[in-house]
Design a protein around this motif. Structure first.
Motif, mmCIF file in Angstrom:
data_model
loop_
_atom_site.group_PDB
_atom_site.id
_atom_site.type_symbol
_atom_site.label_atom_id
_atom_site.label_comp_id
_atom_site.label_asym_id
_atom_site.label_seq_id
_atom_site.Cartn_x
_atom_site.Cartn_y
_atom_site.Cartn_z
ATOM 1 N N ILE A 18 0.913 -1.366 -0.034
ATOM 2 C CA ILE A 18 -0.143 -0.312 0.121
ATOM 3 C C ILE A 18 0.749 1.260 -0.432
ATOM 4 C CG2 ILE A 18 -2.043 1.315 1.512
ATOM 5 C CD1 ILE A 18 -2.910 -1.387 1.916
ATOM 6 N N ASN A 19 0.856 2.422 -0.429
ATOM 7 C CA ASN A 19 0.996 3.644 -0.684
ATOM 8 C C ASN A 19 2.189 3.913 -0.817
ATOM 9 O OD1 ASN A 19 -1.192 4.350 -0.908
ATOM 10 N ND2 ASN A 19 -1.512 5.096 1.348
ATOM 11 N N GLY A 39 -9.269 9.588 0.892
ATOM 12 C CA GLY A 39 -8.321 10.282 0.342
ATOM 13 C C GLY A 39 -7.792 9.079 0.134
ATOM 14 N N GLY A 40 -6.724 9.178 -0.881
ATOM 15 C CA GLY A 40 -5.898 8.266 -2.476
ATOM 16 C C GLY A 40 -5.417 7.841 -1.852
ATOM 17 N N HIS A 41 -5.367 6.487 -2.308
ATOM 18 C CA HIS A 41 -4.054 5.585 -2.573
ATOM 19 C C HIS A 41 -3.775 4.774 -3.843
ATOM 20 C CE1 HIS A 41 -5.434 5.244 1.744
ATOM 21 N NE2 HIS A 41 -6.664 6.065 1.507
ATOM 22 N N ARG A 59 -9.261 6.437 -4.636
ATOM 23 C CA ARG A 59 -9.461 7.338 -3.793
ATOM 24 C C ARG A 59 -11.276 7.554 -2.903
ATOM 25 N NH1 ARG A 59 -10.699 13.790 -5.357
ATOM 26 N NH2 ARG A 59 -11.531 14.509 -4.348
ATOM 27 N N VAL A 60 -10.823 6.883 -1.945
ATOM 28 C CA VAL A 60 -11.840 7.328 -0.916
ATOM 29 C C VAL A 60 -12.946 8.495 -0.526
ATOM 30 C CG1 VAL A 60 -12.432 5.959 1.171
ATOM 31 C CG2 VAL A 60 -10.547 4.735 -0.467
ATOM 32 N N ARG B 251 5.413 7.483 -3.714
ATOM 33 C CA ARG B 251 3.665 7.063 -3.645
ATOM 34 C C ARG B 251 3.310 7.344 -2.245
ATOM 35 N NH1 ARG B 251 1.793 5.596 -7.625
ATOM 36 N NH2 ARG B 251 2.389 4.140 -9.401
ATOM 37 N N TRP B 252 3.973 7.580 -1.406
ATOM 38 C CA TRP B 252 2.946 7.763 0.196
ATOM 39 C C TRP B 252 3.043 8.989 0.024
ATOM 40 C CZ3 TRP B 252 7.113 9.619 2.917
ATOM 41 C CH2 TRP B 252 7.880 9.934 2.852
ATOM 42 N N VAL B 255 -0.091 10.363 -2.974
ATOM 43 C CA VAL B 255 -1.212 9.599 -3.337
ATOM 44 C C VAL B 255 -2.146 10.498 -2.360
ATOM 45 C CG1 VAL B 255 -0.530 6.816 -3.236
ATOM 46 C CG2 VAL B 255 -1.289 8.146 -0.793
ATOM 47 N N SER B 256 -1.743 11.587 -1.940
ATOM 48 C CA SER B 256 -2.297 12.301 -0.847
ATOM 49 C C SER B 256 -3.185 13.715 -1.978
ATOM 50 C CB SER B 256 -1.774 12.511 0.540
ATOM 51 O OG SER B 256 -1.937 11.556 1.494
ATOM 52 N N ILE B 270 -8.740 16.650 -3.688
ATOM 53 C CA ILE B 270 -8.389 15.295 -2.351
ATOM 54 C C ILE B 270 -8.645 15.640 -1.466
ATOM 55 C CG2 ILE B 270 -5.806 15.088 -2.580
ATOM 56 C CD1 ILE B 270 -6.631 12.353 -2.819
ATOM 57 N N ASP B 273 -11.732 15.273 1.000
ATOM 58 C CA ASP B 273 -11.514 13.962 1.807
ATOM 59 C C ASP B 273 -10.506 13.987 2.955
ATOM 60 O OD1 ASP B 273 -11.392 12.529 -1.640
ATOM 61 O OD2 ASP B 273 -12.772 13.252 -0.186
ATOM 62 N N ASN B 274 -9.905 14.327 3.258
ATOM 63 C CA ASN B 274 -8.982 13.794 4.123
ATOM 64 C C ASN B 274 -7.844 15.606 4.981
ATOM 65 O OD1 ASN B 274 -6.903 12.832 6.583
ATOM 66 N ND2 ASN B 274 -7.486 11.165 6.046
ATOM 67 N N ARG B 277 -4.027 14.327 5.931
ATOM 68 C CA ARG B 277 -2.990 13.702 5.440
ATOM 69 C C ARG B 277 -2.324 14.586 3.681
ATOM 70 N NH1 ARG B 277 -5.204 8.452 2.232
ATOM 71 N NH2 ARG B 277 -3.172 8.726 2.207
ATOM 72 N N GLY B 325 -1.257 4.001 6.103
ATOM 73 C CA GLY B 325 -0.442 3.296 5.445
ATOM 74 C C GLY B 325 0.844 4.081 4.647
ATOM 75 N N ASN B 333 -1.585 -1.509 8.878
ATOM 76 C CA ASN B 333 -2.214 -2.729 7.812
ATOM 77 C C ASN B 333 -1.759 -3.743 8.513
ATOM 78 O OD1 ASN B 333 -2.177 -0.653 6.204
ATOM 79 N ND2 ASN B 333 -0.310 -0.758 5.140
#
Lengths: 80, 486
Positions: A18-19, A39-41, A59-60, B251-252, B255-256, B270, B273-274, B277, B325, B333
């Motif tokens: 993940i990520n 959010g994004g993953h 995206r959640v 990516r970590w 992604v946000s 985005i 959403d959060n 983050r 994550g 996780n």
């Protein structure tokens, strides 16, 4: 912080990362229910050469509580 | 010393200060490669025997008051014995800290329980303020401060090395391979956000955490604004390590963020959403993109001050590990896949609340009163919301996620002077100064009250059940308060 449960329907029986957390897999695509914050993953799998061979970016939304995803094949596999 | 010499030496030193060129030390070294299998990372340490149980301790700021309180709690955990013969202190997986708490956390990660006595004798019971003042104000110290590469924060760094760390670096921790995994937390002075000393964070600056001295990281965590200078890190981008990394930024981080190749006005950001983050990711993206960003967006230097400015409990990074994550490790996780089924989380808060005459006087507060209030008040009061957020995560969010086994086996312990019901005793502890020098009687009380507060928490029984530990012989709060002599 809102959260959602994610199930992976494809590919089966693969370790999911993940990520970009390649240090440790997050679980098995067939047996683990993944929990993520909103959010994004990105969910990925690695082949025998440690290259990404399946991936899904998604995206959640903050009001979503569960989601089912299918990862897409990455061809050719990409090095991490 | 004759009068002429007494005047001459400081004058010479001030002259040096006026004449010296402004060259600043480079405190962090460039890394050769970005490799998740190398460096001070969670997976490169041996895991503690209780593999299904996560034990996290966080320690707040507050000078030697916080150092002593955190030590008292760790001693209480060391008195708590497990069926496998080890102590609960030896099973601490993560220790995360700020400022004064970072002295304890850093030394505990380096020496474990065998370091408890030297932490007390060589640091807590020493007159740290006098040592710092003498080091800074004697002619040699003044001349040294005027030379290239030496700043006020070096007084604290040198003192920490002389008393405790003796030049140890994160490589020393890596060579030991032992947990706890150390999270020392400072604050990015420009962004106002927590900055945790992790290799992942250092990757963004193309830097090698293994080479970084522990004393410098502790000092950064404790760099009280104005009195001390910041610890400044260099962003080594552009660098070969990142040029050779297939995907950058990682990516970590990305992604946000809103996808850069999409119309930014086509759908809501985005961020909705959060927000937490995305805000954090934007700062980390700025670190990561410095090599390629327009000049106005580059972050070539990161100025670090006392972590209490952004997060005085040291909870931010462990919370991220439990809730996302995006971090390494991600405990969310590990709970999802059943690796972790039990959780012990101990929050140590040495918050002060000194009596003040200001609100009993009509007179307008002076410059120094305002300056101190503007620094101390945010540090002291931001902790309440953080603790509530953590409680909501562990007991409400995890229940809604059906992490049932974890929820049933979670103990959240809050070691906090506010938990002392007796007002007089509570105010005595809260009135202990935020300083590197305390009276012996104050230290005696602090070294007892941490263990007493640990055992007094209603969740302590849950901690014993979860870990199978035997109840330790720790003093009661009544005994501790009754024995106070300050």
């Amino acid at each position: 912080m809102p959260f959602a449960k994610i199930t992976v329907t494809k590919p089966l029986n693969r370790l999911i990362y993940i990520n970009g957390g390649y240090e440790q897999s997050a679980g098995n695509s067939s047996t683990t229910t993944f929990r993520v914050p909103s959010g994004g993953h990105v969910f990925e799998t690695l082949d025998g050469d440690d290259a990404v061979d399946f991936r899904k970016a998604f995206r959640v939304r903050r009001n979503e509580r569960k989601k089912s995803i299918e990862l897409d094949r990455v061809d050719p596999p990409e090095p991490i | 010393m004759s009068l002429s010499r007494a005047v001459t030496w400081p004058a010479i030193a001030l002259l040096f200060a006026a004449l010296a060129a402004c060259a600043y030390p480079t405190r962090n070294q460039e890394v050769a490669s970005i490799d998740h299998r190398q460096g001070y990372r969670w997976n490169n340490l041996d895991q503690n025997p209780l593999e299904d149980t996560l034990v996290v301790v966080t320690a707040s700021g507050g000078g030697t008051r916080a150092t002593a309180l955190a030590l008292s709690v760790l001693k209480g955990l060391h008195a708590t014995r497990l069926p496998n013969g080890r102590s609960l202190a030896q099973e601490v997986d993560v220790i995360s800290s700020v400022s004064g708490g970072s002295v304890t956390a850093g030394y505990f990660a380096l020496e474990g329980p065998r370091g408890f006595d030297s932490l007390e004798e060589d640091f807590i019971r020493q007159d740290g303020m006098e040592a710092l003042l003498v080091a800074g104000l004697n002619p040699y110290g003044l001349a040294k401060l005027a030379t290239d590469g030496t700043e006020r924060i070096d007084l604290l760094i040198d003192y920490l090395d002389e008393q405790l760390f003796d030049g140890a670096t994160y490589q020393t921790l890596l060579d030991n391979r032992k947990q706890p995994y150390l999270l020392l937390n400072a604050a990015d002075m420009v962004e106002g956000v927590p900055f945790s000393f992790t290799q992942r964070k250092f990757d963004l600056l193309c830097s090698d955490l293994a080479k970084f001295p522990l004393a410098t990281a502790v000092a950064a965590s404790a760099a009280f604004p104005v009195a001390l200078s910041p610890v400044t890190l260099t962003n080594h981008q552009p660098c070969a390590a990142i040029e050779n990394t297939p995907r950058w930024p990682p990516r970590w981080v990305t992604v946000s963020l809103d996808p850069p190749d999409e119309d930014p006005f086509a759908q809501p950001s985005i961020w909705y959403d959060n927000p937490q983050r995305t805000s954090h990711a934007r700062t980390e993206n700025a670190y990561a993109r410095t090599g390629k960003a327009p000049e106005a967006e580059q972050k070539q230097y990161v100025h670090l001050l006392d972590g209490g400015i952004a997060d005085n409990l040291g909870v931010f990074e462990p919370y991220r590990m439990l809730a996302t994550g995006d971090s390494d490790p991600s405990f969310l996780n590990q709970m999802s896949n059943g690796q972790i089924t039990k959780l012990v989380f101990i929050v140590v808060n040495a918050r002060s609340f000194a009596d003040s005459n200001l609100d009993r006087s009509r007179a307008t507060p002076g410059f120094l009163d305002m300056l101190m209030a503007s620094i101390s008040a945010p540090i002291d009061r931001t902790t309440a919301g953080t603790a509530d957020q953590l409680r909501e995560l562990l007991f409400t969010a995890f229940e809604s996620l059906e992490l049932n086994e974890v929820v049933e086996n979670t103990a959240l312990i809050q070691v906090d002077f506010d938990a002392i019901a007796d007002r007089a005793c509570r105010r005595k502890f809260q009135s202990i100064a935020t300083s590197w020098t305390l009276k012996d009687e104050e230290i005696d009380g602090l070294l007892q009250v941490g263990g007493a507060l640990l055992a007094n928490d209603p969740d302590f029984k849950a901690l014993l059940r979860i870990t199978g530990a035997a109840a330790p012989a720790l003093p009661s709060l009544r005994e501790v308060c009754g024995a106070l002599s300050f």
